[in-house]
Design an enzyme around this catalytic site. Structure first.
Site, PDB file in Angstrom:
ATOM      1  N   ARG A 241       2.044   9.070  -2.534  1.00 61.67           N
ATOM      2  CA  ARG A 241       2.473  10.228  -1.659  1.00 61.67           C
ATOM      3  C   ARG A 241       3.077   9.912  -0.319  1.00 61.67           C
ATOM      4  O   ARG A 241       2.469   8.810   0.328  1.00 61.67           O
ATOM      5  CB  ARG A 241       1.402  10.948  -1.557  1.00 61.67           C
ATOM      6  CG  ARG A 241       0.966  11.924  -2.833  1.00 61.67           C
ATOM      7  CD  ARG A 241      -0.038  13.022  -2.742  1.00 61.67           C
ATOM      8  NE  ARG A 241      -1.276  12.193  -2.375  1.00 61.67           N
ATOM      9  CZ  ARG A 241      -2.444  12.706  -2.307  1.00 61.67           C
ATOM     10  NH1 ARG A 241      -2.484  14.162  -2.579  1.00 61.67           N
ATOM     11  NH2 ARG A 241      -3.567  12.016  -2.205  1.00 61.67           N
TER      12      ARG A 241
ATOM     13  N   ASP B  97      -1.854   5.771  -5.059  1.00 59.12           N
ATOM     14  CA  ASP B  97      -1.304   7.060  -4.303  1.00 59.12           C
ATOM     15  C   ASP B  97      -0.242   6.535  -3.644  1.00 59.12           C
ATOM     16  O   ASP B  97       0.209   5.711  -2.777  1.00 59.12           O
ATOM     17  CB  ASP B  97      -2.599   7.435  -3.169  1.00 59.12           C
ATOM     18  CG  ASP B  97      -2.156   8.790  -2.821  1.00 59.12           C
ATOM     19  OD1 ASP B  97      -0.921   9.250  -2.888  1.00 59.12           O
ATOM     20  OD2 ASP B  97      -3.075   9.345  -2.120  1.00 59.12           O
TER      21      ASP B  97
END
Length: 212
Positions: A128, A126
């Site tokens: 983000r 991930d």
């Protein structure tokens, strides 16, 4: 990071008329959007969602993920509550971008799960970031949140930015035969909080918008 507010317009949707607030990250050129509904009370917890862009799920009706279902349900829940917000962040594919997301899908078609696919491409599971959230929240006047998410990382990020998350509201929708393995991977490897209810038929019905 420098987030610049640009403009606000009306956004009629099947669930009602939202206000759409545009922001630009002047460091990267990425454009983000905040949607608000109703008169937000700065002194009360506001129902909201932090939603990362998913072209395939949000716009192309993909069943490989639950993103589009979550976005629609969040808008529906906000309209029913009479007020709320959605921060729509331009970080496709958990931050790896659209073309790399397609490459990851190709690896998933060959048997990799969503985490393995990202890692084989040289990315973290991930990628983000959420630091653009604070100036967006300040602009729309929200300081306390009832956050619609299954992702503990979003709750942690908001708290670290000084935003008071008073409640996490589960958003368990969209399971189908194409994304069941993906959802289980999110639960077991990415720590998303999904109860057994998420994997029942009752949990996966998105109500149609009300007719005008």
């Amino acid at each position: 990071m420098s987030i610049k507010y640009v403009a606000t317009s009306k956004l009629p949707t099947p669930w009602g008329v939202f206000a759409m607030h545009g922001f630009e990250d002047t460091d990267t050129g990425k454009e983000h959007v905040a949607l608000t509904f109703g008169q937000l009370d700065a002194n009360s917890p506001i129902l909201g969602r932090i939603h990362s862009e998913c072209l395939t799920g949000d716009a192309l009706f993909s069943l490989r993920c639950d993103c589009g279902f979550q976005l629609q349900t969040a808008m529906q829940n906000i309209a029913e509550a009479g007020q709320g917000f959605i921060l729509y962040l331009r970080q496709e594919g958990r931050g790896i971008g659209l073309l790399n997301k397609i490459r990851a899908y190709e690896l998933q078609d060959q048997g990799a799960n969503t985490v393995e696919a990202n890692e084989r491409l040289g990315f973290e599971a991930d990628m983000r970031k959420y630091d653009m959230i604070k100036p967006m929240m300040e602009k729309i006047g929200v300081h306390q949140v009832k956050l619609m998410t299954n992702n503990p990382r979003k709750v942690k990020a908001m708290k670290e930015l000084g935003i008071d998350v008073v409640e996490r509201v589960p958003l368990q929708v969209g399971k189908n035969r194409y994304n069941e393995a993906y959802l289980k991977t999110k639960s077991t490897e990415l720590g998303h909080m999904m109860s057994e209810y998420h994997f029942t038929e009752e949990a996966n019905v998105v109500k149609p918008p009300k007719a005008e």
